[in-house]
Design a protein around this motif. Structure first.
Motif, PDB file in Angstrom:
ATOM      1  N   ASP A 420       9.575  20.200  17.089  1.00 48.64           N
ATOM      2  CA  ASP A 420      10.757  20.459  16.286  1.00 48.64           C
ATOM      3  C   ASP A 420      11.627  21.538  16.935  1.00 48.64           C
ATOM      4  OD1 ASP A 420      11.610  19.188  13.864  1.00 48.64           O
ATOM      5  OD2 ASP A 420      11.775  21.224  13.030  1.00 48.64           O
ATOM      6  N   ILE A 423      13.628  20.062  19.698  1.00 49.03           N
ATOM      7  CA  ILE A 423      14.798  19.332  19.194  1.00 49.03           C
ATOM      8  C   ILE A 423      15.890  20.320  18.809  1.00 49.03           C
ATOM      9  CG2 ILE A 423      15.608  17.726  17.426  1.00 49.03           C
ATOM     10  CD1 ILE A 423      12.797  16.564  17.332  1.00 49.03           C
ATOM     11  N   LEU A 442      16.238  13.674  18.902  1.00 50.24           N
ATOM     12  CA  LEU A 442      16.043  13.322  17.500  1.00 50.24           C
ATOM     13  C   LEU A 442      15.613  11.853  17.364  1.00 50.24           C
ATOM     14  CD1 LEU A 442      16.436  14.724  14.781  1.00 50.24           C
ATOM     15  CD2 LEU A 442      18.730  13.764  14.696  1.00 50.24           C
ATOM     16  N   THR A 530      14.948  15.015  11.178  1.00 46.31           N
ATOM     17  CA  THR A 530      13.770  14.619  11.943  1.00 46.31           C
ATOM     18  C   THR A 530      12.730  13.998  11.024  1.00 46.31           C
ATOM     19  OG1 THR A 530      14.189  16.584  13.272  1.00 46.31           O
ATOM     20  CG2 THR A 530      12.135  15.427  13.685  1.00 46.31           C
TER      21      THR A 530
END
Lengths: 645, 532
Positions: A420, A423, A442, A530
């Motif tokens: 995460d 991203i 993503l 996400t």
């Protein structure tokens, strides 16, 4: 903007190693000793050799852990230590010393390699129990661990190159371990050849460094890179390093070998082709941060390569029915994430290593799980013949499931904390870049959720599609215990290491610090997007591979599916670009077809080959022509010198 | 009238003084000469049955004794310096190179002794017109036409090679050049198989060698005209003093002398003989020649360049830089399309000559030590490499076409493995001597060679990549390609002689790659030239 000032301060202050750190050479020496004893000892070591090798690997872990603990006890600024081993090439005013750099980054790798490596040694004790060549296998494993540790502990690009070649050798030996099967031997050769292309990149990079800076040590190159080296030189070095990284880490366009490398025994796939060796490219890029910092164009290429590979691997992963090849595609894709993050500079580099670490755990765990499944299913790998295994193999199911949740990035499992962040980092920047790279990362997360869930559901859920002769059973303890340990890591490691940003602070002296940066979308939005995509991916996979029945025979599929099954035609492309200069040429040589030789080159090689055959005509065998050449040479040289004078 | 009195004066020199001879300093060379002469006697009088063995033992004992004496000589400072009226200079570089030549010739002689179970040396013919294994050949053998003359010939060549880098004046250098060349011309024509190729090689080498000798001699004459002396140290004085009248003679003199020497190392455009001769000569001779001639000739080049004409290097440097660049590029590029392993190694040796020239052109003491080290590293790997080439056979004769090497790694893993290692050394991969040598040769060029030095190193690195491709392709061919159908290609079981040569060559290649410190130090300490 970001700054590397702290980097310079910290690295320049790598003090001479004292205390336990002075024994860092043991890290390499212990597994090397294991390999030597097993290889030289011959059949006499058949009985206790595998245990000895495992012990050597654990011993290296213990040494690494003690070094790490002593390092934690020091100030962040005084943690890096250098260890001089011997003068390797004292040539006049240029010296290459063989030495080790024990800092936060290398110790992180040491712990990952020795810990996961040792677990896989243990697992192999069970997995390879009935193999007649067990001893050789463990010798190669030890050799790999030694070479990998040399790679990450080296204090110069040259010594790193030695380790780099060493892991390549071990990987080659282990992929082709069952080389009585010609297809496996071919796979080993393919890995060998593709890796050569990458290795040339690395060696050219080293040569340029040497020619431009006169040194190849990390500290020396860093000093030169930050001390006003031209951007052109740095870009050239950066691109060549990237080529090396692409070969080793199976990144676009050198990714083709990784799928075939799954021919090796499964513990090898887990250790070398998932957790450690294939991430060496990421290590190289992060370690060379000072070069990429001065070469924004090369840095951009790194990010592009990462972005392409992460989508490429994800797409391929959606279509593979071979459980190991699907995992290999996923590895490629995840390393794409790391490469992308590494290319972002200080903003992402720490997360690249963080993801590398968590990925090392959950992917190794899943590979071991796949090995356990194969163990119970008579070495079958076709997921269309699996299904409903959750009842038969409880431990494998649970441990694999934890890995699955981790790679999906479901909170609070490990992958969430690292992926995460990548991203988010991809969304940082100005202009078109954050949008392109951020959205790629993503979307990649969504596809990842789909193909990993597909893999998980096809294997462990839905109807049983077993062939008649299999009787799935849980694997022995030597195999399940390492899986359990790795599963704990998959579940908790990310959370533990990100409390208060522990890990990123730990790496900051290496990766460089950066100011407060804001993604172009706000962080909660990214996280929610996400998660939505991930849930969508899971749901789609659930509908198609759990609820609906999965056909036992592979359906023809759409054009896109077929392309993905064929690895998006990467082999066909490579055949045109890479394999012809090698294979076609050797084949042409075998048939003594000179025209074939000339015809088989591509690109630059064609230029060299063409020039070569043209020049060759001068070599016509007549002594009179030779004498004339000499005379012409004398006349030209003398004439030119006179004119200049 | 003064002129008349001068003419009328007796033409006797003031006082004839015999030149001082420091026998200690030249003892190693004297030993080899003596060994060669005894070899001639053995050839004439020893019975045929024991001749081969006797010659071999004699050659080995001579070379080893000379080496031992050389080591002893080198420890005494009084043995250093010029002797024989400055015709011979015994200093660091000449001692180092003489030692290297002696050690390499021991390995060379060992490979020449290989019989592969036959009656005489396998590589050499007892009679020019005989087909190998024919009744004719057997008759020639019975008639006492043995093949052992190659050993004294080798010793004569070794004498020339030892004298070449130690020569203190151009005339001595020329004599050394001929002494080393004439036996080599003969040895090239002695191959037992592919007779025509061998004879052609011999004749070509002789013709072109004579051509280049003429250049050398003419260049020496021009230099004499310029400096009034053939002595290299005197030439240096004249060059730096710039007091000579015939200024215009210097540059052509330098160029012609250098042409003669560059021919011997196989630098482009004076290289054309190399592939043909390397291919045609008996393989052990090729190995010996490739290693030792290169050592000797580069020794001579070093002495001329660093002692004699360094002072006006700005005038002639450009020409040699162009030659070095061309040599690397042509050697590397042409090696790509070779289909014969001996020709491949020949082009590789051309490329290596270019790499060594890069070190020579750095004009610094470290350039000398880099050259010395490179020569040792290259010599040992070359002799071992050619020794392996001589072992790989198809139907009794050497399988020199590359296609015949396909799949060798499967049937003969050890032989192919050693050869692969040596190829990696040629390519300059780390942990082999090839890498250390390239490092030692290129670093002084970067440090002291200026812009042209850096440019040469860049060309050198690019050429290394090209040649590395060629070598790796051969390794891939040996290991990953199926052997072609037809008669199997085998690696003959070699006698201990060849095995020792290969083992030593390979070990040196390994040791100089992993722990080169000792030899690098020795090269460093030996890199100081003496003027007299």
């Amino acid at each position: 903007m970001t700054s590397l000032a702290t980097l310079a301060a910290a690295d320049g202050a790598a003090t001479a190693a004292t205390g336990i750190t002075a024994y860092a050479w043991l890290l390499v020496a212990l597994p090397m000793l294991g390999a030597a004893v097993l290889l030289l000892g011959g059949r006499a070591t058949d009985k206790w050799g595998p245990l000895f090798a495992t012990a050597m690997s654990w011993a290296a872990f213990v040494v690494g852990a003690i070094i790490w603990i002593s390092m934690v006890g020091r100030d962040p600024g005084a943690r890096a230590a250098s260890l001089h081993l011997f003068s390797w090439v004292p040539a006049g005013s240029f010296n290459v010393d063989a030495g080790m750099l024990v800092d936060q980054l290398s110790v992180t790798f040491v712990l990952l390699v020795t810990f996961v490596g040792s677990l896989i040694h243990v697992y192999s004790l069970g997995y390879m129990e009935h193999d007649p060549d067990k001893r050789r296998f463990f010798a190669y494993l030890n050799l790999f661990v030694a070479a990998m540790l040399l790679l990450v502990l080296a204090d110069s690009y040259l010594l790193l190159y030695v380790g780099w070649e060493g892991v390549g050798l071990a990987s080659y030996l282990l992929i082709g371990f069952w080389n009585h099967n010609p297809a496996y031997a071919t796979a080993a050769n393919k890995a060998f050849v593709v890796n050569r292309v990458g290795d040339f990149g690395l060696s050219v990079a080293i040569m340029i460094m040497f020619a431009a800076f006169g040194t190849v040590s990390f500290a020396g190159v860093q000093q030169a890179a930050q001390g006003g080296a031209g951007e052109g030189v740095l870009t050239a070095i950066g691109l060549m390093l990237l080529l090396g990284a692409c070969g080793k880490s199976a990144q676009f366009p050198l990714q083709s070998w990784l799928g075939d490398a799954m021919a090796g025994p499964t513990p090898v796939s887990a250790l070398i082709h998932a957790a450690t060796m294939v991430t060496a490219g990421v290590y190289l890029v992060v370690r060379s941060g000072f070069i990429f910092h001065g070469a924004p164009n090369a840095q951009l290429v790194v990010v592009i390569v990462g972005a392409i590979t992460l989508l490429f691997g994800a797409v391929v992963g959606c279509a593979k029915d071979d459980i190991k090849k699907a995992l290999a595609a996923s590895t490629m894709s995840q390393i794409g994430y790391m490469m992308l993050a590494a290319g972002l500079g200080p903003v992402g580099a720490a997360f690249a290593i963080f993801h590398l670490l968590t990925h090392g755990f959950f992917k190794a765990g899943m590979f071991l799980g796949a090995g356990s499944v194969m163990h119970g299913m008579n070495d079958q790998v076709d997921m269309r013949r699996f299904g409903g295994l959750s009842g038969a193999m409880k431990i494998t199911w649970v441990t694999f499931g934890l890995g699955w949740l981790a790679i999906l990035g479901v909170p609070p499992f490990s992958g969430f904390w690292s992926k995460d962040k990548i991203i988010e980092a991809a969304f940082i920047g100005e202009g078109w870049r954050p949008w392109v790279f951020g959205l790629t990362a993503l979307i990649g997360a969504g596809i990842t959720a789909f193909y990993m869930s597909r893999l998980f559901f096809m294997t462990f859920h839905g109807k049983k599609r077993w062939t008649d002769d299999v009787h799935p059973h849980e694997s022995p303890r030597t195999m399940t215990v390492p899986m359990m340990v790795l599963a704990v890591g998959s579940a908790l490691l990310g959370l533990v290491l990100s409390i208060g940003g522990t890990f990123t602070h730990w790496l900051e002296p290496i990766t460089g610090s950066h100011g407060e940066e804001h993604p172009v979308l706000s962080v909660p939005v990214i996280t929610i997007l996400t998660l939505v995509l991930v849930i969508g991916g899971i749901a789609l996979a659930w509908m198609r591979y759990w609820r609906d029945s999965v056909p036992v025979a592979q359906p023809t599929g759409s054009l896109a599916t077929r392309a993905a099954r064929r690895d998006l035609y990467q082999d066909d492309v490579n055949e045109g670009v890479f394999m012809r200069p090698g294979l076609h040429l050797t084949r042409a040589l075998v048939f003594a077809d000179n025209r074939g030789v000339d015809g088989g080159f591509g690109g630059l090689a064609a230029l060299v080959g063409g020039t070569s055959s043209r020049l060759r005509r001068l070599q016509n065998g007549f002594a009179r022509s030779y004498a004339l050449t000499m005379l012409a040479g004398v006349v030209v040289i003398l004439g030119a010198l006179w004119v200049i004078q | 009238m003064p002129a008349v009195t001068v003419l009328a004066a007796p033409m006797v020199p003031a006082a004839f003084k015999a030149a001082d001879v420091s026998y200690g300093a030249i003892a190693p060379m004297l030993i080899v000469v003596a060994g060669a002469l005894v070899g001639v006697l053995v050839e004439a009088f020893a019975p045929r049955r024991v001749r081969h063995t006797t010659q071999l033992a004699l050659a080995l004992v001579t070379l080893v004794a000379a080496f031992v004496v050389l080591v002893t000589v080198s420890t005494k400072a009084t043995n250093r310096g010029g002797t024989l009226a400055q015709a011979v200079i015994i200093d660091g570089p000449s001692l180092f190179l003489q030692g290297a030549i002696l050690l390499m010739s021991v390995l060379g002689v060992l490979t020449m002794a290989e019989k592969f179970g036959g009656q005489g040396s396998d590589a050499f013919t007892p009679m020019g017109a005989a087909v190998p294994g024919s009744a004719h050949e057997a008759a020639a053998l019975r008639a006492g036409l043995a093949t052992s003359e190659v050993f004294p010939l080798t010793l004569f060549a070794v004498v020339g090679m030892m004298l070449f880098p130690a020569a203190g004046d151009l005339l001595t250098m020329f004599v050394a050049l001929e002494v080393l060349s004439l036996p080599l011309y003969l040895m090239c024509g002695l191959a037992r198989r592919r007779r025509l190729l061998s004879q052609e090689a011999s004749l070509k080498y002789f013709l072109l060698g004579a051509f280049s000798s003429a250049f050398f001699l003419f260049g020496a004459a021009l230099m004499y005209g310029y400096a009034g002396s053939l002595n290299i140290a005197d030439i240096a004085t004249a060059v730096s003093g710039a007091s000579a009248n015939l200024e215009g003679l210097l540059l052509p003199g330098v160029v012609f002398v250098m042409v003669g020497l560059l021919f011997k190392v196989g630098a482009v455009p004076f290289h054309s003989w190399t592939p043909d001769v390397y291919q045609g000569a008996p393989t052990p001779v090729t190995g010996f020649m490739a290693a030792c001639t290169k050592v000797a000739a580069f020794g001579a080049i070093l002495r001329i360049v660093y002692v004699g004409i360094e002072a006006n290097r700005w005038d002639w440097r450009g020409g040699i830089i162009a030659v070095a660049a061309l040599t690397m590029v042509v050697g590397a590029v042409l090696s790509v399309t070779q289909t014969d392993v001996k020709r491949l190694l020949a082009y590789s040796s051309i490329a290596h000559a270019g790499f060594i020239l890069v070190a020579v052109l750095s004009f610094d003491r470290t350039g000398v030590s880099g050259t010395l080290f490179y020569l040792v590293a290259y010599g040992f790997m070359t002799i071992a490499g050619f020794a392996i080439v001589s072992m790989v056979r198809q139907g009794g004769s050497e399988a020199s076409h590359l296609s015949q090497w396909a799949g060798l790694g499967r049937n003969h893993p050890v032989v192919a493995g050693v050869f692969a290692f040596l190829l990696l050394a040629f390519a300059g991969i780390p942990l082999t001597s090839g890498f250390t040598a390239k490092f030692a040769a290129f670093s002084p060029a970067v440090a002291f060679g200026g812009t042209s030095g850096v440019a040469l190193v860049v060309i050198g690195v690019l050429c290394s990549v090209i040649t590395a491709f060629v070598y790796v392709r051969l390794i891939v061919l040996m290991y990953f390609t199926e052997a072609p159908a037809g008669e199997a290609v085998v690696a003959e079981t070699a006698s201990p002689y060849t095995t020792i040569a290969i083992t030593v060559g390979t070990l040196v290649t390994l040791v100089l790659g992993v722990l080169p410190t000792q030899v690098l130090d020795l090269a460093e300490r030996s890199s100081q030239f003496l003027l007299k």
